[in-house]
Design an enzyme around this catalytic site. Sequence first.
Site, PDB file in Angstrom:
ATOM      1  N   GLU A  68       0.813  -1.232   0.131  1.00 20.32           N
ATOM      2  CA  GLU A  68      -0.022  -0.237   0.230  1.00 20.32           C
ATOM      3  C   GLU A  68       0.826   1.381  -0.100  1.00 20.32           C
ATOM      4  O   GLU A  68       0.472   2.280  -0.585  1.00 20.32           O
ATOM      5  CB  GLU A  68      -0.872  -0.105   1.258  1.00 20.32           C
ATOM      6  CG  GLU A  68      -2.152  -0.793   1.010  1.00 20.32           C
ATOM      7  CD  GLU A  68      -2.658  -1.809   1.862  1.00 20.32           C
ATOM      8  OE1 GLU A  68      -2.496  -1.357   3.274  1.00 20.32           O
ATOM      9  OE2 GLU A  68      -3.220  -2.965   2.017  1.00 20.32           O
ATOM     10  N   GLY A  88      -5.970  -8.333   1.189  1.00 22.48           N
ATOM     11  CA  GLY A  88      -7.358  -7.866   1.295  1.00 22.48           C
ATOM     12  C   GLY A  88      -8.259  -8.093   0.177  1.00 22.48           C
ATOM     13  O   GLY A  88      -9.246  -7.691   0.167  1.00 22.48           O
ATOM     14  N   SER A 143      -4.332 -12.492   2.819  1.00 22.71           N
ATOM     15  CA  SER A 143      -5.579 -12.884   3.053  1.00 22.71           C
ATOM     16  C   SER A 143      -5.055 -14.355   3.986  1.00 22.71           C
ATOM     17  O   SER A 143      -5.961 -15.412   3.822  1.00 22.71           O
ATOM     18  CB  SER A 143      -6.463 -13.351   1.857  1.00 22.71           C
ATOM     19  OG  SER A 143      -6.668 -12.231   1.026  1.00 22.71           O
TER      20      SER A 143
HETATM   21  C1  PEP Z   1      -1.403  -6.924   4.809  1.00 24.27           C
HETATM   22  O1  PEP Z   1      -1.911  -5.912   4.545  1.00 24.27           O
HETATM   23  O2  PEP Z   1      -0.104  -6.909   4.877  1.00 24.27           O
HETATM   24  C2  PEP Z   1      -2.050  -8.113   4.350  1.00 24.27           C
HETATM   25  C3  PEP Z   1      -1.659  -9.285   4.305  1.00 24.27           C
HETATM   26  O3  PEP Z   1      -3.711  -7.733   4.556  1.00 24.27           O
HETATM   27  P1  PEP Z   1      -4.649  -8.888   4.268  1.00 24.27           P
HETATM   28  O4  PEP Z   1      -4.482 -10.083   5.391  1.00 24.27           O
HETATM   29  O5  PEP Z   1      -5.985  -8.400   4.619  1.00 24.27           O
HETATM   30  O6  PEP Z   1      -4.660  -9.587   2.770  1.00 24.27           O
END
Ligand code: PEP
Length: 251
Positions: free
Chosen positions: A98, A174, A214
């Site tokens: 991000e 995500g 995830s």
């Molecule tokens: C993250 O933001 O590092 C991440 C892995 O998010 P999520 O587990 O929601 O995929």
Amino acid sequence: MKRKALIAGNWKMHTTVMDACHLAADIAGRCTDISDRDVLLAPPFTVLSEVSHVIRESPVMVGSQNVCWEEKGAFTGEISPVMVKDAGGGAAIIGHSERRQIFHEDDALINKRLRGSLKFDLLTILCVGETLEEREENKTFEVVEEQIRSGLAGVGAAQMAKVVIAYEPVWAIGTGKTATKEQAQEVHAFIRNRIETMFEKSIADQLRILYGGSVKPDNVDDLMAQQDIDGALVGGAALDAESFGRIIHFR
Ligand code: PEP
């Protein structure tokens, strides 16, 4: 080689002070029996102190989601490694996708942050991972290798003891789409091999490589059973104490 697992929760831009204290206390209460694994919470900067205070008598560690390379100065909007430590933090996540994608942090900037974090002795988690487009173009290894080489430029062998790499395929973050355990293991083994080439075998053997994307209670056990997966960097599921507690207690 047995590496101590690390389960890290990235809270992203979630939680006010009250939410954060409740969540941290709930998670800490589930971590009384975790001597064989490390747990790290990365809450927003604004609640770092409060979360540090809440977990102070538990084995849980706290860290930041990013960090500047300088100790202090005219860097509006940034937080220094000294400030992270002052707030009770002992770790920093660097180069999250991000940060790369939304805030256009490039490998050179990420390397600066990483070296700043290491200079102040923070446990430093370098995030790497390919986009869906890059995977479909068969560029996963090329992209990950470049992110590792540039991200770790100028890092000495001794400093590698404080480095953790998180492999987070961007398409799995995500989205509810997890890399299969085979896909994840393949990239983790590749990363370890590259680290051996860049440094030496003992450093590669000791390096913890986390999977992120995830991770949930129902897939953590399979992922953690892979030879080169040493932990997880968890986003969404880290905001729910019960789910995160189950992930911490992977089997
Ligand atoms: C993250 O933001 O590092 C991440 C892995 O998010 P999520 O587990 O929601 O995929």
